[in-house]
Design a protein around this motif. Sequence first.
Motif, PDB file in Angstrom:
ATOM      1  N   GLN A 146     240.996  51.390  59.758  1.00 50.67           N
ATOM      2  CA  GLN A 146     239.741  51.483  59.335  1.00 50.67           C
ATOM      3  C   GLN A 146     239.343  50.316  58.024  1.00 50.67           C
ATOM      4  OE1 GLN A 146     237.075  53.641  60.241  1.00 50.67           O
ATOM      5  NE2 GLN A 146     238.414  53.526  62.072  1.00 50.67           N
ATOM      6  N   TYR A 201     250.130  43.289  62.455  1.00 46.51           N
ATOM      7  CA  TYR A 201     249.165  42.215  61.499  1.00 46.51           C
ATOM      8  C   TYR A 201     248.514  43.062  60.476  1.00 46.51           C
ATOM      9  CZ  TYR A 201     249.362  40.863  66.475  1.00 46.51           C
ATOM     10  OH  TYR A 201     249.620  40.518  67.912  1.00 46.51           O
ATOM     11  N   TYR A 215     254.136  44.626  67.925  1.00 48.67           N
ATOM     12  CA  TYR A 215     253.381  43.609  67.095  1.00 48.67           C
ATOM     13  C   TYR A 215     252.416  44.165  66.073  1.00 48.67           C
ATOM     14  CZ  TYR A 215     254.605  39.397  69.844  1.00 48.67           C
ATOM     15  OH  TYR A 215     255.298  38.456  70.398  1.00 48.67           O
ATOM     16  N   PHE A 227     242.605  44.699  56.645  1.00 45.60           N
ATOM     17  CA  PHE A 227     242.870  45.193  57.816  1.00 45.60           C
ATOM     18  C   PHE A 227     244.199  45.138  58.375  1.00 45.60           C
ATOM     19  CE2 PHE A 227     238.577  46.525  58.895  1.00 45.60           C
ATOM     20  CZ  PHE A 227     237.595  45.697  58.340  1.00 45.60           C
ATOM     21  N   LEU A 264     238.108  37.153  59.719  1.00 47.72           N
ATOM     22  CA  LEU A 264     239.344  37.530  59.385  1.00 47.72           C
ATOM     23  C   LEU A 264     240.516  36.447  59.346  1.00 47.72           C
ATOM     24  CD1 LEU A 264     237.664  40.282  60.585  1.00 47.72           C
ATOM     25  CD2 LEU A 264     240.056  41.279  60.924  1.00 47.72           C
ATOM     26  N   ASN A 282     250.090  39.636  75.916  1.00 48.46           N
ATOM     27  CA  ASN A 282     249.577  40.597  74.701  1.00 48.46           C
ATOM     28  C   ASN A 282     248.752  41.603  75.414  1.00 48.46           C
ATOM     29  OD1 ASN A 282     250.692  38.384  73.472  1.00 48.46           O
ATOM     30  ND2 ASN A 282     250.322  39.414  71.650  1.00 48.46           N
ATOM     31  N   THR A 283     248.722  42.804  74.996  1.00 50.50           N
ATOM     32  CA  THR A 283     247.641  43.779  75.169  1.00 50.50           C
ATOM     33  C   THR A 283     246.669  43.702  74.086  1.00 50.50           C
ATOM     34  OG1 THR A 283     248.484  45.489  73.592  1.00 50.50           O
ATOM     35  CG2 THR A 283     249.397  45.628  75.942  1.00 50.50           C
ATOM     36  N   GLU A 284     245.512  44.252  74.300  1.00 47.59           N
ATOM     37  CA  GLU A 284     244.414  43.977  73.156  1.00 47.59           C
ATOM     38  C   GLU A 284     244.865  44.866  71.846  1.00 47.59           C
ATOM     39  OE1 GLU A 284     242.377  47.608  75.392  1.00 47.59           O
ATOM     40  OE2 GLU A 284     241.232  46.789  73.685  1.00 47.59           O
ATOM     41  N   ALA A 285     244.344  44.089  70.649  1.00 45.91           N
ATOM     42  CA  ALA A 285     244.862  44.692  69.468  1.00 45.91           C
ATOM     43  C   ALA A 285     243.809  45.601  68.845  1.00 45.91           C
ATOM     44  CB  ALA A 285     244.420  43.347  68.458  1.00 45.91           C
ATOM     45  N   PHE A 286     244.412  46.581  68.107  1.00 45.56           N
ATOM     46  CA  PHE A 286     243.568  47.831  67.588  1.00 45.56           C
ATOM     47  C   PHE A 286     243.880  47.615  66.159  1.00 45.56           C
ATOM     48  CE2 PHE A 286     242.470  50.011  71.434  1.00 45.56           C
ATOM     49  CZ  PHE A 286     243.529  49.530  72.476  1.00 45.56           C
ATOM     50  N   PHE A 287     242.407  47.937  65.547  1.00 44.46           N
ATOM     51  CA  PHE A 287     242.573  47.929  64.033  1.00 44.46           C
ATOM     52  C   PHE A 287     242.146  49.124  63.505  1.00 44.46           C
ATOM     53  CE2 PHE A 287     242.118  43.449  63.104  1.00 44.46           C
ATOM     54  CZ  PHE A 287     242.164  42.773  64.241  1.00 44.46           C
ATOM     55  N   LEU A 293     244.538  35.839  58.892  1.00 45.27           N
ATOM     56  CA  LEU A 293     245.952  36.438  58.995  1.00 45.27           C
ATOM     57  C   LEU A 293     246.696  36.281  57.531  1.00 45.27           C
ATOM     58  CD1 LEU A 293     247.638  37.840  60.991  1.00 45.27           C
ATOM     59  CD2 LEU A 293     248.239  35.696  61.774  1.00 45.27           C
ATOM     60  N   TYR A 297     245.443  41.313  57.828  1.00 45.16           N
ATOM     61  CA  TYR A 297     244.283  40.527  57.833  1.00 45.16           C
ATOM     62  C   TYR A 297     243.479  40.644  56.372  1.00 45.16           C
ATOM     63  CZ  TYR A 297     244.882  39.175  62.699  1.00 45.16           C
ATOM     64  OH  TYR A 297     245.246  38.907  64.192  1.00 45.16           O
ATOM     65  N   ARG A 355     253.201  43.479  73.213  1.00 47.18           N
ATOM     66  CA  ARG A 355     253.725  42.152  73.991  1.00 47.18           C
ATOM     67  C   ARG A 355     254.631  42.533  74.841  1.00 47.18           C
ATOM     68  NH1 ARG A 355     252.729  36.766  74.438  1.00 47.18           N
ATOM     69  NH2 ARG A 355     254.300  35.527  74.915  1.00 47.18           N
ATOM     70  N   TYR A 401     252.292  38.741  59.947  1.00 42.83           N
ATOM     71  CA  TYR A 401     252.529  39.654  60.931  1.00 42.83           C
ATOM     72  C   TYR A 401     253.850  39.677  61.262  1.00 42.83           C
ATOM     73  CZ  TYR A 401     253.956  35.005  63.129  1.00 42.83           C
ATOM     74  OH  TYR A 401     254.765  33.933  63.529  1.00 42.83           O
TER      75      TYR A 401
END
Lengths: 109, 115
Positions: B108, B33, B31, B90, B43, B101-106, B45, B35, B96, B48
Motif C-alpha cells: 500500500q 523490491y 523476488y 513501495f 517509480l 517472471n510472474t506479475e509483481a504485486f505491490f 527502483l 521503489y 521467477r 531488489y
Amino acid sequence: GIQVEQSPPDLILQEGANSTLRCNFSDSVNNLQWFHQNPWGQLINLFYIPSGTKQNGRLSATTVATERYSLLYISSSQTTDSGVYFCAGVNTGGFKTIFGAGTRLFVKA
Amino acid sequence: NAGVTQTPKFRILKIGQSMTLQCTQDMNHNYMYWYRQDPGMGLKLIYYSVGAGITDKGEVPNGYNVSRSTTEDFPLRLELAAPSQTSVYFCASSYRQGGANTEAFFGQGTRLTVV
C-alpha cells in the motif's frame, strides 16, 4: 539500456469516451504489466501481458512483443478511471521491474 | 491471503534520524523490491532481492540499506534521513521460475516526510 516509454503523458476525457494508452519498450524488456494508481496512491494490477490480448470488463490490453509495444484500451470511461496508468517491464536478466513515467488520466463527469 | 504488507503507512522524520520501513509478503515470492515515487513521477527502483541472503542495488540506492534474512521479509533502512528522501515508498514482490517472471504485486505504500 532498459527503456519503457509511455504516451500520452496526460489525457483528459469526457465520461463515456474511449481511449488508448501506449507503452513502447526496448529490446531488453519483457513481461509487460499494466497498473492503475488511483488518486489515493494505491497501485492496482490491471494486466500481466507478456504477449497477446487480454480483457477485463471495460479494459483490455494487447502486447506485440515482436514490435516492442503494448496498448491499454479503456472503453466507456468513468470518473473512477481517473489516476495514473503505468506500464512496467522486467529486464532480460529477470531481476528488475522497470516503470514508465505513466499516463495521467482525468475523466470528467 | 494478505499479499504484500508495508508498515508504517505514514511517518515524519527529522533530518539525521534513522528508521526502518518494514515489508513482508506471504506469497512465497523469491523476488522482492523497494521503489520510491516522488510527487508526480514514476517509480524508481532502490534495491531488489532475488532470494534470502541476496540483495543488489537498483537505480537510486544512495542513502538506503536493505537485508533479506527470510523469504518473507525485506526491510529498507534509512540511516541519516535527508529532505531529499521525502517520498512514497513501495515494496513489491514477484516470482521467477524457469526464466519467467510472474506479475509483481505491490504493498500500500509508506508516505515518508523528512523535515
